[in-house]
Design an enzyme around this catalytic site. Structure first.
Site, PDB file in Angstrom:
ATOM      1  N   HIS A 178       3.163  -0.780   8.970  1.00 51.56           N
ATOM      2  CA  HIS A 178       2.764   0.065   7.728  1.00 51.56           C
ATOM      3  C   HIS A 178       1.503   0.060   7.547  1.00 51.56           C
ATOM      4  O   HIS A 178       1.313   1.447   6.973  1.00 51.56           O
ATOM      5  CB  HIS A 178       3.699  -1.266   6.826  1.00 51.56           C
ATOM      6  CG  HIS A 178       3.354  -0.694   5.264  1.00 51.56           C
ATOM      7  ND1 HIS A 178       2.194  -1.181   4.653  1.00 51.56           N
ATOM      8  CD2 HIS A 178       3.834   0.049   4.410  1.00 51.56           C
ATOM      9  CE1 HIS A 178       2.168  -0.810   3.485  1.00 51.56           C
ATOM     10  NE2 HIS A 178       3.155   0.134   3.412  1.00 51.56           N
TER      11      HIS A 178
ATOM     12  N   CYS B 196     -16.419  27.935  -9.857  1.00 58.00           N
ATOM     13  CA  CYS B 196     -17.394  27.193  -9.310  1.00 58.00           C
ATOM     14  C   CYS B 196     -17.168  25.604  -9.694  1.00 58.00           C
ATOM     15  O   CYS B 196     -18.214  24.758  -9.808  1.00 58.00           O
ATOM     16  CB  CYS B 196     -18.818  27.390  -9.602  1.00 58.00           C
ATOM     17  SG  CYS B 196     -19.241  27.702 -11.429  1.00 58.00           S
TER      18      CYS B 196
END
Length: 883
Positions: free
Chosen positions: A452, A833
């Site tokens: 896991h 931006c």
């Protein structure tokens, strides 16, 4: 509850295919497809309960109408196929009940194995198989798993009982417990809860538990981190059991068609003889490498290798499979596209093209662009010397270091406090997923590459070392011991290298990696296919150079305010703000001008031949001054002490109070600052244009774009355009030839009136950070600290609008601004931006919105290049979905 008449909730494996992924979930669709490819003799039969049934279950008060009957019919068909009946006291059919979401969520949802056993059928199984130990081991496992998954009994309670049984009998491994011990353990386990003897009750309870696990805390947290919608639901797969715990010729394992850590074209994985699949993936037992399967059972190994090649060629992607060997016979239980770290994804893509398995576009589509960030993360400095404390399995590449924490919640808290931590556990469980996300790395003493911990870490791009067997990790005492000696305690420094498996307590320097040849190949493909340009946000020559190295095609945002915070600049900026009149302010600005010019020359040199967008000063002036409360205390001190700096402090206090605003975010900043204090913008413009002239004298090819922030009205931009043109003409520079003028579109009005504003602009750059704040009325700092988690929990939205663009709201403002701007000026250049410029999902939106370029932080540039290519690929071939 009422549902549509005739809804088919259940499909036999033979009815499904991989095209039915949304309905059958990834596991159900792939098992159905695998049945068609490999044949029914290699894939145990079964049926799938659809994701639609789960969604209906979540919306109602129980199973939707008709589901009970359809499950009963499907079970009857499975019993006829197997020649056995569920719970038969003589020869019982046993089934597994597994989850299967549309997107793989390893370890997050629930599974129950060996369903159908009870006090009578276990005896029949023992007689039929002539293997009493196998029967009782299967029953013990079922009662344990059912208790944990369905009844909610803590897993540690069962493990403690197993440890006690082994200690009592002086044995080390579970496999050494005999039938009598397993019979006793089963009785002990049944004492923990009310175990149902009726197989039909068992089946219904298991199906409900899998449905319920979709809304469990760990699954919700995993979906939030991995951006999987809550409304999808999970399918449930009921499959005839085959047994890896029948003896020395049986076993279970996980196999990848290629190395899941490096991507090398050699199969990899783990297996355990005489074990069921849960033993391999839970991490409780340390498995054997898949290469050893050849020595154990050569024929099975060869069959598995052939099947892995077949599946990879069929799916066109690296495969992650689960298999069981029952008394020498190989069965494939599932296959899925393998989750892998960035380096493996890149290696696979390049190899797949070279092998002729995929073309460039299809290969790029197999890469998770978001995960490429991991290739740019630190590694141990190769020149550093350090003492290796222990070695484990190199489970997820990259290096991390930080304080030792033993619990996921402590890792989450530490991250919130700004501390770097390593999550240290004997083995991890699904509930630890939030800790993975918060930690700089994960270390376990048990488990292998398919545990896991390894799967989740690789999926998240978090460095991990598993199976460090020399270490004894005691979470109760918050200690790590080696050879009985305490070597680490909570809060101690530890460093791990998930590429080599090394663990050390030395403070090893971490270094940024270099982009390898294969990564460069992938990026070159991306550049061939994308239409969006990729720029960077950079304020220093060092950042600009790094971004250019990563493939940036210019600077889309230089924040000039960052240039004023250096030690030699801040005091000068304070003098500018405290000036009594314009003449004094200009004298102070004259001292800043050469420093600004030097900054810009450095950027122009780093970006020689590429465009550089410079945003004039944006934040309110008070940000450069000390806080009013602090100055007031200093004034009080000076008055008491009658010190010589009293007059200066009082003047500073008066200016700080005069500049204070109730809401600075919407106050005197951006273009408003330039209009009220034109001398500041004029100094910056002089520095920019002087730097242009100076750079050109050194044969640097300069393309400068002057950006005016926070424009609302055309007249605002007109005033600053006139100022810019005047200063530029003094330096004998011409708009269009030597520079361009544009604005940052970050207010809703600017989007709505973009057609007017475009008359004054050569370009627009959408500042999506502030546009999100002003459009949604959210303060970013406040919402992330107080509101965001609750809003996601209550499903107001499924992810932060500051991470991924709010398409229906903010996104439509961007599209409107782009359309209106181009309506006025068809040649208007359009960019983005904000931080969204580096987010793959947002980049996909911008690709479809007429944007010319996105700009992001330097280390996000490679991610943006690939994401932009994937957006273009999906345009041409919608079937090539990125994962």
């Amino acid at each position: 509850m009422g549902t549509a008449v005739g809804t088919q909730w259940v499909y036999d494996f033979a009815e499904g295919s991989r095209e039915m992924r949304d309905l059958l979930g990834g596991k159900g669709a792939n098992v159905a497809e695998m049945t068609r490819i490999l044949g029914a003799d290699k894939v145990p039969a079964g049926f799938t309960i659809t994701t639609e049934a789960c969604v209906a279950y979540m919306k109602g008060d129980g199973f939707p109408d008709g589901l009970d009957e359809q499950v009963a019919d499907a079970l009857k068909r499975l019993e006829e196929h197997a020649g056995k009946k569920l719970g038969d006291p003589e020869d019982p059919l046993l089934v597994s009940v597994r989850s299967g979401a549309r997107e793989s969520m390893p370890g997050m949802l629930d599974t129950v194995l060996n369903l159908g056993l009870n006090d009578r059928s276990v005896e029949g199984l023992a007689r039929k198989t002539e293997n009493e130990r196998f029967a009782w081991d299967s029953y013990r496992r079922f009662v344990q798993m059912y208790g944990n998954v369905v009844a909610g009994v803590e897993g540690e309670k069962f493990e403690d009982a197993i440890k006690a049984a082994k200690k009592e009998r002086s044995v080390k491994d579970d496999t050494e417990l005999d039938a009598g011990a397993l019979r006793e353990l089963t009785a002990t386990f049944k004492g923990f809860y009310d175990f149902p003897q009726d197989p039909q009750d068992q089946l219904r309870g298991a199906i409900e538990a899998v449905f319920d696990s979709w809304t469990g805390r760990r699954a919700v947290e995993y979906r939030r981190i991995n951006r999987i919608p809550d409304e999808w639901g999970t399918a449930v797969n009921v499959q005839q059991m085959v047994f890896g715990n029948k003896g020395d010729t049986s076993g279970s394992g996980v196999a990848f068609s290629r190395d899941e850590v490096t991507g090398e074209p050699e199969p990899s994985g783990d297996f355990l003889p005489n074990a069921q699949g849960e033993d391999v993936v839970s991490g409780v037992r340390t498995p054997r490498d898949i290469r050893e399967l050849k020595d154990w059972q050569p024929e099975v190994h060869q069959q598995l290798m052939d099947i892995l090649r077949t599946l990879e060629q069929h799916y066109g992607d690296m495969q992650d499979t689960e298999f069981t060997v029952e008394e020498g016979r190989l069965y494939m239980l599932q296959t899925r596209n393998a989750k892998r770290p960035a380096q493996a994804a890149v290696r696979f893509a390049v190899d797949a093209v070279e092998e002729g398995l995929l073309d460039k576009a299809a290969a790029l589509a197999t890469i998770d662009a978001e995960k490429l960030d991991a290739l740019l993360h630190p590694t141990f400095d190769p020149d550093a010397g350090y003492e290796v404390l222990a070695k484990g399995v190199a489970a997820s590449p990259g290096a991390g270091k930080g304080e030792v924490v033993f619990f996921a919640e402590d890792a989450v808290q530490a991250a919130a406090d700004g501390r770097d931590v390593i999550l240290v556990r004997p083995f991890t469980e699904a509930d630890d997923v939030a800790g993975f996300h918060a930690a700089k790395g994960v270390l376990t003493s048990e488990g292998g590459k398919a545990s896991h911990a390894a799967l989740v870490a690789r999926g998240m791009g978090v460095p991990a070392v598993t199976g460090a067997g020399d270490l004894e990790i005691d979470v109760r005492a918050c200690e790590v011991r080696k050879g009985g000696e305490v070597v680490l305690r909570g809060g101690d420094l530890v460093a791990i290298d998930g590429t080599t498996g090394c663990i050390t307590t030395d403070d090893v320097p971490l270094v940024d990696p270099e982009v390898g040849d294969q990564f460069r190949t992938v990026l070159a493909w991306a550049d061939e296919l994308r239409t969006l340009k990729i720029r960077t946000n950079a304020d220093t020559p060092e950042d600009a150079a790094k971004a250019r190295e990563f493939g940036a095609e210019g600077i889309g945002l230089c924040r000039t305010e960052h240039m004023f915070f250096g030690e030699d600049r801040h005091d000068k900026m304070v003098q500018v703000i405290l000036a009594e009149d314009d003449d004094e302010r200009r004298r102070c600005l004259d001292a800043l001008l050469p420093l600004q010019q030097e900054d810009f020359e450095g950027l122009f040199s780093a970006m020689d031949g590429l465009p550089v967008t410079i945003r004039l000063l944006d934040p309110p002036l008070h940000e450069f001054l000390p806080k009013a409360h602090d100055v007031e205390q200093e004034v009080e001190r000076a008055r008491i002490e009658r010190s010589d700096d009293l007059d200066e402090l009082e003047h500073t206090f008066d200016r700080v109070r005069a500049l204070q605003e109730v809401n600075p975010m919407l106050g005197t900043r951006g273009v408003r600052l330039g209009i009220l204090y034109p001398a500041i913008y004029e100094m910056q413009l002089r520095a920019i244009f002087a730097a242009v002239r100076a750079a050109r004298e050194r044969d640097v090819d300069v393309h400068v774009e002057v950006m005016i922030p926070l424009v609302d009205y055309r007249r605002e931009l007109e005033l600053l355009r006139e100022l810019t043109e005047r200063v530029a003409s003094e330096h004998h520079l011409t708009r269009g030839e030597d520079y361009s003028i544009g604005t940052m579109i970050e207010l809703p009005r600017a989007c709505l009136r973009a057609d007017e504003i475009a008359h004054e602009a050569d370009f627009f750059s959408f500042g999506t950070n502030d546009l999100t704040q002003t459009a949604l009325g959210f303060s970013r700092d406040d919402i992330e600290g107080r509101i965001l988690a609750r809003y996601i929990e209550m499903k107001v939205f499924d992810r932060s609008p500051f991470e991924t663009l709010d398409g229906p709201g903010v996104g439509q403002l961007v599209r409107m601004g782009a359309w209106l701007g181009r309506k006025t000026k068809n040649e208007l250049k359009l960019g983005v931006c904000g931080e969204h410029g580096g987010d793959p999902d947002s980049i996909d939106f911008f690709h479809h919105s007429g944007i010319d370029y996105v700009s992001c932080s330097p280390f996000r540039v490679p991610v943006a290049r690939v994401a932009a290519a994937q957006a273009a690929i999906r345009d041409r071939d919608p079937d090539l979905e990125h994962r």
